[in-house]
Motif scaffolding. Structure first.
Motif, mmCIF file in Angstrom:
data_model
loop_
_atom_site.group_PDB
_atom_site.id
_atom_site.type_symbol
_atom_site.label_atom_id
_atom_site.label_comp_id
_atom_site.label_asym_id
_atom_site.label_seq_id
_atom_site.Cartn_x
_atom_site.Cartn_y
_atom_site.Cartn_z
ATOM 1 N N ASN A 49 0.831 -1.198 0.000
ATOM 2 C CA ASN A 49 0.000 0.000 0.000
ATOM 3 C C ASN A 49 0.872 1.256 0.000
ATOM 4 N N SER A 50 1.943 1.254 0.774
ATOM 5 C CA SER A 50 2.864 2.403 0.801
ATOM 6 C C SER A 50 3.509 2.619 -0.554
ATOM 7 N N LEU A 52 2.309 1.751 -3.485
ATOM 8 C CA LEU A 52 1.289 2.256 -4.413
ATOM 9 C C LEU A 52 1.010 3.731 -4.178
ATOM 10 N N ASN A 53 0.966 4.160 -2.907
ATOM 11 C CA ASN A 53 0.754 5.573 -2.608
ATOM 12 C C ASN A 53 1.909 6.424 -3.107
ATOM 13 N N GLN A 54 3.129 5.944 -2.935
ATOM 14 C CA GLN A 54 4.289 6.685 -3.423
ATOM 15 C C GLN A 54 4.233 6.807 -4.940
ATOM 16 N N SER A 56 1.544 6.826 -6.712
ATOM 17 C CA SER A 56 0.463 7.756 -7.006
ATOM 18 C C SER A 56 0.934 9.197 -6.872
ATOM 19 N N PHE A 57 1.715 9.487 -5.832
ATOM 20 C CA PHE A 57 2.245 10.837 -5.661
ATOM 21 C C PHE A 57 3.187 11.199 -6.808
ATOM 22 N N THR A 60 1.105 11.988 -9.907
ATOM 23 C CA THR A 60 0.496 13.317 -9.813
ATOM 24 C C THR A 60 1.525 14.399 -10.110
#
Length: 164
Positions: A49-50, A52-54, A56-57, A60
């Motif tokens: 999850n971490s 994937l969030n990284q 995503s950032f 963006t």
């Protein structure tokens, strides 16, 4: 065999009471294995999850950079289009002192020259335009006098001063 009331019960071994502790001891590694697997799965899900969030950032941020660079590219393309317009090229060439060329000369694939080469001649400088003078006409005797130059500039005359 276990004694009950002083008598032995048939079919029950003498060590059966101590066997329940050994069964629990045999289950302990299995329980620890299940707990370890569940803990490892939770930790791996957290790490996934971490990551994937990284990602995503980063996505963006890259989209923002792409938008800024696209805007800059379009602005530069507008500048190039403006500089490559025929009237802009002619104006810039004139500023640099370039003059229009004469008739072109072509060299064919066989080496023959079509046309005659001549040196470009500078066009004559434009003559200054004559300044038109307003016609001076005599005012008729009954006509009011023409306004003075100060009245033409908007300066108030004594008779035009407000408040008098």
């Amino acid at each position: 065999m276990i004694k009950r009331g002083g008598r032995l019960r048939p079919g029950v071994a003498a060590g059966a009471g101590a066997g329940s502790g050994a069964g629990q001891a045999a289950r302990m590694p299995f329980v620890l294995l299940v707990v370890a697997l569940l803990g490892g799965g939770l930790i791996s899900l957290l790490l996934l999850n971490s990551a994937l969030n990284q990602g995503s950032f980063q996505l963006t941020q890259l989209k923002k950079e792409t938008l800024v660079l696209t805007d800059e590219e379009q602005a530069l393309q507008r500048d190039v289009d403006g500089y490559s317009a025929p009237d802009a090229l002619q104006r810039r060439a004139h500023e640099l002192g370039l003059v229009p060329g004469g008739s072109p000369v072509f060299i064919g694939p066989d080496g023959k020259v079509a046309g005659t080469a001549s040196q470009a001649q500078a066009p004559p400088p434009p003559s200054p335009a004559p300044v038109a003078q307003p016609p001076v006409s005599a005012a008729p005797s009954g006509a009011p006098p023409s306004p003075t130059p100060s009245a033409a500039k908007g300066t108030p005359q004594p008779s035009q001063t407000p408040g008098r």
